[in-house]
Design an enzyme around this catalytic site. Structure first.
Site, PDB file in Angstrom:
ATOM      1  N   ARG A  93       0.832  -1.203   0.000  1.00 33.50           N
ATOM      2  CA  ARG A  93       0.000   0.000   0.000  1.00 33.50           C
ATOM      3  C   ARG A  93       0.868   1.254   0.000  1.00 33.50           C
ATOM      4  NH1 ARG A  93      -4.638   1.178   4.480  1.00 33.50           N
ATOM      5  NH2 ARG A  93      -2.799   1.180   5.838  1.00 33.50           N
ATOM      6  N   LYS A 195      -2.718   6.769   1.598  1.00 38.11           N
ATOM      7  CA  LYS A 195      -2.474   7.441   2.876  1.00 38.11           C
ATOM      8  C   LYS A 195      -1.538   8.624   2.642  1.00 38.11           C
ATOM      9  CE  LYS A 195      -2.269   5.028   6.711  1.00 38.11           C
ATOM     10  NZ  LYS A 195      -3.616   5.262   7.266  1.00 38.11           N
TER      11      LYS A 195
END
Length: 215
Positions: A93, A195
């Site tokens: 990620r 993020k």
């Protein structure tokens, strides 16, 4: 495998007392650092936790929010050993976040190896109390000094760790949540699936309003 140099601290930090962990308020003795310049990530190392001393006022991350992070945990097992929960998935990620913000991705196997070595060095910081863990926070931010809307050419990667308890003051009890329908953090084509610093900054006003309303 890339060699990660280690410099141990000569002034260990004070560990929090049991039951006084909170979340993100205490930081362990060491951190991992690495820089990106001239087209490559260089100088992977573990060093004592400390402040940055050479960040210029025109650093791109300050002006254009070219910054990403991750968050995952290491847990003390019943036999006393320490295990990191799904570091490979978090590294993947982290790569997706980097690509979304035009940041050169860090080799995932290097990030995982660095996290394992960092946790091993600061294993005494992994809490033993129930429900607690050692939180790992990798972050990349643009350090090139310039004003202009384009991807930077220089970056810094830091991985710090923090012994934590429950995120909310209520502990692991249920919390009152307000559903916000006017202010949107995640929209089609936006940054909601990665993020980024900007992603979380967009949530602050709604979060403050919810808190003021008793949620």
């Amino acid at each position: 495998m890339v060699q990660i140099e280690t410099a141990r601290t000569e002034t260990p930090r004070q560990k929090p007392t049991p039951g006084n962990l909170g979340f993100g308020r205490h930081f362990s003795d060491h951190m991992f650092r690495m820089e990106y310049r001239d087209g490559a990530w260089i100088s992977p190392r573990i060093e004592p936790y400390g402040a940055f001393v050479a960040l210029e006022p025109a650093a791109s991350a300050i002006h254009y929010a070219q910054s990403i992070f991750e968050g995952f945990k290491a847990f003390r097992q019943a036999n006393g050993e320490v295990a990191i929960f799904r570091p490979d998935a978090h590294a993947a990620r982290f790569t997706r976040s980097a690509k979304r913000l035009c940041i050169p991705p860090v080799p995932e196997e290097l990030l995982v190896a660095a996290c394992r070595q960092l946790v091993s060095l600061d294993a005494d910081w992994v809490p033993r109390e129930e429900g607690a863990s050692l939180y790992l926070r990798p972050v990349i931010f643009a350090t090139e000094s310039f004003l202009g809307v384009r991807p930077a050419t220089r970056y810094q990667l830091v991985v710090m760790t923090s012994p934590v308890g429950a995120y909310y003051a209520e502990g692991f009890a249920p919390v009152r949540i307000l559903v916000e329908r006017r202010q949107v953090r995640a929209a089609p084509g936006g940054l909601g699936d990665v993020k980024t610093a900007a992603n979380y900054a967009a949530s602050l006003q709604a979060a403050m309003a919810a808190k003021e309303a008793g949620y």
